[in-house]
Design an enzyme around this catalytic site. Structure first.
Site, PDB file in Angstrom:
ATOM      1  CD  GLU A  38      -2.807   1.267   2.389  1.00  0.00           C
ATOM      2  OE1 GLU A  38      -3.672   2.174   2.408  1.00  0.00           O
ATOM      3  OE2 GLU A  38      -2.676   0.435   3.301  1.00  0.00           O
ATOM      4  NE  ARG A 265       5.548  -8.460  11.934  1.00  0.00           N
ATOM      5  CZ  ARG A 265       5.205  -7.442  11.170  1.00  0.00           C
ATOM      6  NH1 ARG A 265       4.466  -7.667  10.100  1.00  0.00           N
ATOM      7  NH2 ARG A 265       5.559  -6.213  11.467  1.00  0.00           N
ATOM      8  CE  LYS A 275       3.023   0.143   4.941  1.00  0.00           C
ATOM      9  NZ  LYS A 275       2.541   0.278   3.539  1.00  0.00           N
TER      10      LYS A 275
END
Length: 559
Positions: A38, A265, A275
């Site tokens: 994104e 992860r 982020k």
């Protein structure tokens, strides 16, 4: 696709590779993967980890890899982030084809797919507020309850959805929800919102749309449109896989459906990769921006001096675990150090200088000494280092009252000057405040480095720079950004106030200008560490260097 016609080794190297290999063996003609960021922030080392997994699979099977921007939320996204991400991909050397792809290019198709679900009775327009939707959803131990708008007719839902698109309603007034099961043990499946109203200008489509699909609806459709075969993501999306599959299966699509596969992860000790946290740090004003060398963003690491080869060597060493893992940041630094050993130009620079005057040397004499440009390989050649009566050495390389095992310079003791001669301190000069400002020394002309002199030994070797020929520079040293493990509620309070130290009086050999002219950017400053010419502030006229890593580390790779 067979092993014979690809010329590649299909032996699986991890659990994802095994799944893909089986699909290829069962007739899959082309492997297609993607990375869908994104554009609401900059890429970081965790992004590179995910990119490497998907890109490596596509490369291994001679497949295709897409960079697709998941730009379905105009409130957070911006073209500046898009450009930064594209720049990072190019720097990393990741081939994503001729052009990046954009989820916003599929807005019309996604709208039509939503209409299809409404016509099937699989989606409805809901008037509940966000808080009411959360209240109706239930808990992990209690089922949710149906929305009072769940049983609207297909015709009413179609009309309302069309009015949503036409801008007849305010933000949050209505949403489109999938009609699945409010008693599902997986809360994600309890009639999730798949479209919401946002009256905001999109950076690509302007004000053409005022309704935008949610990620869990848009993502599988985008994968399908692009022919993605294996949709690889971190295991935080494992609960969303059921919805991913539900969307694709209920659209009755004619072609092969993509398969979502999760991997563990990556976490790095002492490093923030969220982020949201990174943006909070950048917005705080404490850092220089998204490319601050203390950040784990790709642009921050580039400016710090990390190389592409080092980053991928680190990522490949981690592999593809199934579960979440945490690695020590020193592991990353180890691979940076290993990569630079035979790449960096070796020079002498004095970070915190103190002047040395060699009293038995003529003031006008300049002797040029031979020095290797790299201590690991001869391929980088040699240079001439000017040796003069006045020198600079590191302030920490002299002590008046040294401890027992101190082997550097002190009054009455000799050390070797790297590439040069034995040096003996005879006198200390101080200012009115008692600070040492100058050392009066003598050198032994018979002890020239490489001459074969063996009359006596010294224990210490120190570096130096000619005061007459030295160039002033700024050297920045970095330490961990956080003093304590950061949490969401104490992120800024955990910042290490000494995470950057600037040495504005540092000096360096004049040969640095020639190396800059030759395009060199990475350097090993003897005994101080590996450094890079700052990509934003540094130039021949403004020498600013960032320390990349120390020369030594306690980290040892597993064998």
């Amino acid at each position: 696709m067979s092993k014979e016609n690809t010329g590649i080794n299909l032996k699986p190297t991890n659990f994802i590779d095994k799944i893909v290999a089986e699909d290829v063996a069962n007739g899959l003609e082309e492997v297609v993967t993607r990375f869908p960021p994104e554009p609401n922030g900059f890429l970081h080392i965790g992004s590179a980890y995910a990119i490497n997994i998907s890109y490596s699979i596509a490369k291994k099977y001679n497949g295709r890899f897409n960079l697709r921007f998941d730009d379905t939320n105009p409130l957070k996204e911006d073209i500046s982030y898009v450009n930064a991400i594209i720049d990072d991909f190019k720097w990393l050397g990741v081939d994503f084809g001729d052009e990046p792809l954009y989820g916003s290019d599929y807005f019309e198709q996604m709208y039509e797919y939503a209409v299809y679900l409404i016509k099937k009775g699989k989606a409805y327009v809901c008037d509940l507020s966000p808080d009411e939707i959360r209240e109706y959803r239930g808990t992990l131990t209690e089922p949710g309850k149906n929305s009072p708008y769940r049983d609207r007719s297909v015709e009413e839902n179609l009309e309302l959805f069309e009015q949503m698109r036409a801008g007849k309603f305010a933000d949050g007034e209505k949403v489109l929800r999938a009609k699945i099961d409010m008693a599902s043990p997986n809360i994600v499946m309890r009639d999730p919102v798949i479209y919401r109203i946002i009256h905001a200008e999109h950076y690509r489509t302007g004000d053409q749309w005022c309704i935008y699909p949610m990620y869990d609806f848009a993502h599988p459709i985008q994968d399908y449109i692009e022919g993605i075969t294996h949709s690889l993501c971190s295991n935080e999306f494992v609960n969303n896989r059921e919805l991913y599959n539900w969307v694709l299966e209920n659209l009755d699509l004619p072609n092969r459906l993509p398969q979502q596969i999760e991997f563990g992860r990556l976490n790095i000790s002492g490093v923030v990769t969220s982020k949201r946290y990174l943006k909070q740090l950048v917005d705080s004003g404490y850092l220089e921006g998204w490319d601050d060398p203390r950040l784990p963003t790709i642009q921050g690491m580039r400016r710090r001096g990390y190389t592409q080869d080092a980053i991928f060597a680190f990522l490949n060493e981690i592999g593809v675990p199934k579960t979440e893992s945490t690695v020590d940041v020193e592991m990353l630094e180890y691979f940076v150090r290993q990569d630079l050993m035979e790449k960096a130009v070796c020079l002498m620079a004095v970070v915190d200088p103190i002047k040395v005057v060699i009293t038995n040397m003529d003031p006008d004499t300049v002797e040029y000494l031979d020095a290797d440009n790299n201590y690991k390989t001869d391929a980088m050649g040699t240079r001439k280092v000017p040796f003069t009566r006045e020198l600079y050495i590191e302030r920490e390389d002299f002590m008046e009252d040294p401890p027992k095992n101190y082997n550097r310079l002190t009054v009455g003791r000799e050390v070797r000057l790297k590439h040069a001669y034995y040096l003996k301190c005879n006198e200390v000069i101080k200012d009115e405040n008692g600070k040492i400002v100058e050392l009066r020394c003598t050198y032994d002309p018979e002890t020239k480095s490489g001459s074969g002199f063996s009359g006596r030994k010294v224990k210490g070797t120190i570096h130096w720079v000619s005061a007459k020929e030295a160039l002033r520079c700024t050297v920045r040293h970095y330490e961990p950004l956080f003093s304590n493990p950061p949490e969401e509620d104490n992120l800024l309070e955990s910042i290490n106030q000494n995470s950057r130290q600037d040495f504005t009086n540092a000096v360096i050999e004049p040969a640095i200008l020639n190396f800059i002219d030759q395009g060199a950017t990475h350097y090993q400053f003897l005994r101080n560490g590996f450094y890079v010419l700052d990509s934003k502030l540094g130039s021949k006229d403004n020498l600013v260097f960032n320390r990349i890593v120390h020369l030594k580390s306690s980290y040892r790779p597993q064998k």
